[in-house]
Design a protein around this motif. Sequence first.
Motif, PDB file in Angstrom:
ATOM      1  N   ALA A   9      13.713  10.777  -9.367  1.00 15.94           N
ATOM      2  CA  ALA A   9      13.438   9.989  -8.754  1.00 15.94           C
ATOM      3  C   ALA A   9      13.055   9.040  -7.989  1.00 15.94           C
ATOM      4  O   ALA A   9      13.686   7.707  -7.515  1.00 15.94           O
ATOM      5  N   TYR A  18       5.981  15.672 -17.294  1.00 17.04           N
ATOM      6  CA  TYR A  18       7.618  15.931 -16.373  1.00 17.04           C
ATOM      7  C   TYR A  18       8.791  14.845 -16.761  1.00 17.04           C
ATOM      8  O   TYR A  18       8.500  13.857 -16.133  1.00 17.04           O
ATOM      9  N   ASN A  50      13.082  14.687 -14.546  1.00 16.89           N
ATOM     10  CA  ASN A  50      14.205  15.354 -14.119  1.00 16.89           C
ATOM     11  C   ASN A  50      15.147  14.748 -14.891  1.00 16.89           C
ATOM     12  O   ASN A  50      15.993  13.850 -15.305  1.00 16.89           O
ATOM     13  N   SER A  51      16.576  14.834 -13.923  1.00 18.66           N
ATOM     14  CA  SER A  51      18.075  14.302 -14.426  1.00 18.66           C
ATOM     15  C   SER A  51      17.981  12.399 -14.076  1.00 18.66           C
ATOM     16  O   SER A  51      18.636  12.021 -15.014  1.00 18.66           O
ATOM     17  N   GLN A  87       7.596  21.654 -21.715  1.00 15.79           N
ATOM     18  CA  GLN A  87       8.313  21.753 -20.430  1.00 15.79           C
ATOM     19  C   GLN A  87       9.762  20.551 -20.646  1.00 15.79           C
ATOM     20  O   GLN A  87      10.162  21.017 -19.701  1.00 15.79           O
ATOM     21  N   ASP A 107      12.050  21.072 -23.051  1.00 14.65           N
ATOM     22  CA  ASP A 107      12.779  22.161 -22.894  1.00 14.65           C
ATOM     23  C   ASP A 107      13.800  21.197 -21.175  1.00 14.65           C
ATOM     24  O   ASP A 107      14.785  22.588 -21.884  1.00 14.65           O
ATOM     25  N   THR A 108      13.374  20.634 -20.932  1.00 14.58           N
ATOM     26  CA  THR A 108      14.405  19.774 -20.013  1.00 14.58           C
ATOM     27  C   THR A 108      15.128  19.497 -20.314  1.00 14.58           C
ATOM     28  O   THR A 108      16.357  19.121 -21.170  1.00 14.58           O
ATOM     29  N   VAL A 115      17.714  21.741 -21.970  1.00 18.95           N
ATOM     30  CA  VAL A 115      19.032  22.205 -21.692  1.00 18.95           C
ATOM     31  C   VAL A 115      19.891  20.796 -21.455  1.00 18.95           C
ATOM     32  O   VAL A 115      21.457  21.732 -21.029  1.00 18.95           O
ATOM     33  N   VAL A 116      19.657  19.638 -21.373  1.00 22.25           N
ATOM     34  CA  VAL A 116      21.224  19.131 -20.845  1.00 22.25           C
ATOM     35  C   VAL A 116      21.760  17.947 -22.259  1.00 22.25           C
ATOM     36  O   VAL A 116      22.323  18.011 -22.297  1.00 22.25           O
ATOM     37  N   ARG A 157       7.294  20.207  -6.076  1.00 25.50           N
ATOM     38  CA  ARG A 157       7.423  20.397  -7.277  1.00 25.50           C
ATOM     39  C   ARG A 157       6.591  21.351  -7.695  1.00 25.50           C
ATOM     40  O   ARG A 157       5.933  21.932  -8.310  1.00 25.50           O
ATOM     41  N   HIS A 213       8.481  26.014 -14.959  1.00 27.70           N
ATOM     42  CA  HIS A 213       8.278  24.335 -14.962  1.00 27.70           C
ATOM     43  C   HIS A 213      10.166  24.748 -14.776  1.00 27.70           C
ATOM     44  O   HIS A 213      10.030  23.746 -14.444  1.00 27.70           O
ATOM     45  N   ARG A 214      11.027  25.867 -15.664  1.00 26.52           N
ATOM     46  CA  ARG A 214      12.118  25.608 -15.247  1.00 26.52           C
ATOM     47  C   ARG A 214      12.233  25.705 -13.404  1.00 26.52           C
ATOM     48  O   ARG A 214      13.170  25.046 -13.388  1.00 26.52           O
ATOM     49  N   GLN A 244      10.676  24.695 -11.025  1.00 27.32           N
ATOM     50  CA  GLN A 244       9.788  23.936 -10.785  1.00 27.32           C
ATOM     51  C   GLN A 244      11.277  22.502 -10.946  1.00 27.32           C
ATOM     52  O   GLN A 244      11.563  22.146  -9.925  1.00 27.32           O
ATOM     53  N   SER A 245      11.906  22.136 -11.933  1.00 24.62           N
ATOM     54  CA  SER A 245      12.592  21.784 -12.040  1.00 24.62           C
ATOM     55  C   SER A 245      13.863  21.733 -11.341  1.00 24.62           C
ATOM     56  O   SER A 245      14.686  20.571 -11.140  1.00 24.62           O
ATOM     57  N   ASP A 265      13.377  20.422  -7.418  1.00 25.86           N
ATOM     58  CA  ASP A 265      13.643  19.535  -7.640  1.00 25.86           C
ATOM     59  C   ASP A 265      15.124  18.497  -7.602  1.00 25.86           C
ATOM     60  O   ASP A 265      15.071  17.900  -6.686  1.00 25.86           O
ATOM     61  N   GLU A 266      15.721  19.936  -8.212  1.00 28.92           N
ATOM     62  CA  GLU A 266      17.312  18.743  -8.643  1.00 28.92           C
ATOM     63  C   GLU A 266      17.981  19.455  -7.565  1.00 28.92           C
ATOM     64  O   GLU A 266      18.745  18.516  -6.503  1.00 28.92           O
ATOM     65  N   ASN A 284      16.073  17.135  -4.559  1.00 27.34           N
ATOM     66  CA  ASN A 284      17.406  14.822  -4.923  1.00 27.34           C
ATOM     67  C   ASN A 284      18.278  15.188  -4.541  1.00 27.34           C
ATOM     68  O   ASN A 284      18.987  13.943  -3.268  1.00 27.34           O
ATOM     69  N   GLY A 333      22.154  17.605 -13.471  1.00 27.90           N
ATOM     70  CA  GLY A 333      20.674  17.570 -12.364  1.00 27.90           C
ATOM     71  C   GLY A 333      21.808  19.380 -12.197  1.00 27.90           C
ATOM     72  O   GLY A 333      20.880  20.733 -12.136  1.00 27.90           O
ATOM     73  N   ILE A 346      21.161  21.956 -14.923  1.00 31.04           N
ATOM     74  CA  ILE A 346      20.178  21.728 -15.542  1.00 31.04           C
ATOM     75  C   ILE A 346      19.716  23.565 -14.020  1.00 31.04           C
ATOM     76  O   ILE A 346      19.238  24.222 -14.524  1.00 31.04           O
ATOM     77  N   TRP A 351      19.101  27.673 -15.477  1.00 25.20           N
ATOM     78  CA  TRP A 351      18.428  27.849 -15.338  1.00 25.20           C
ATOM     79  C   TRP A 351      17.813  29.366 -14.080  1.00 25.20           C
ATOM     80  O   TRP A 351      17.032  29.237 -13.589  1.00 25.20           O
TER      81      TRP A 351
END
Lengths: 123, 161
Positions: free
Chosen positions: A29, A58, A60-61, A89, A92-93, A96-97, B13, B32-33, B35-36, B39-40, B43, B109, B112, B116
């Motif tokens: 972000a 990395y 994120n959303s 990694q 993976d993210t 998942v979405v 993170r 790592h998951r 960590q995400s 973060d979400e 945030n 977000g 995720i 997880w």
Amino acid sequence: MALLTIKFSTATFGGSPATVAALTGSADASNVAKIDKQVLEVLSETEVLILDVAELTYANSTFIGHLTDWYSRLVEAGHRIVLIGCQPQVFDTLNVVGLLNIVPHYTTLAEAERALVPIQTEA
Amino acid sequence: MIPTNVYFLSGIRNFVLDAAHNVAGFNKQWAHRLQSVVDELANNAIEHGSQHGDEIELNFTIERQKSITLTIADHGTGPHSHTAAELTELAEAAKARNNQPTFDLRGRGFQIIGNWTDTLEFADNEHGGISATIHKHYVESSESHQQVADIVNKNSYALNI
């Protein structure tokens, strides 16, 4: 602040002009808006956007939201986006979405070209 | 406590990745998951539940090779603050999408976080904000090179930031 850089170059993809956007660092972000602005500037001028994420460690959303927006804009214009070289990694993210259900993704550019560009056969 | 600025999230993170892998013993994929997930959540707490110059609170409880529990609390001073009931509804809807894509700019977000973690709970806190708590049980590692024994000698580890 997470570091994220983007470097643009040109290429051909199945004979069409393409823009390669290589991302390095972590996309979150704090930095995605800056990258988004740069990508939007080239979107209207490219038929194929090759997003090289091999050095992206990395995502994120917030990044995924912008990536989906780039995908939608290109598809609406009859163009395409291809994702190259996801680290596990990041893969993976994105997975998942559900993003990998819509955006084609390959290990290398050569692999993407083999999969997506129709083979030209001589008559 | 950390300031409500997304610039600080990369440090959080890194801490979570290290703690989940080296302290809690999760394999790298799950570290790592998590960590995400953090973060979400952080945030959301910053963007929706806090005004600039405020603080959010992170509270970790780590039981080595058992679980990680994390609570992130905001003060409800943000422009888009929700109630715990509203957030529960949003999170359940996102989790129900499983890994189906959405074409909206936002809304991933909770997808995720929901996928997880084992549990995700929201509570209206005493500051007028939201406390979001996640829990994740230890996942047996398939990594043969995992080396955690030299990092901690105790079975339980807790940290308040």
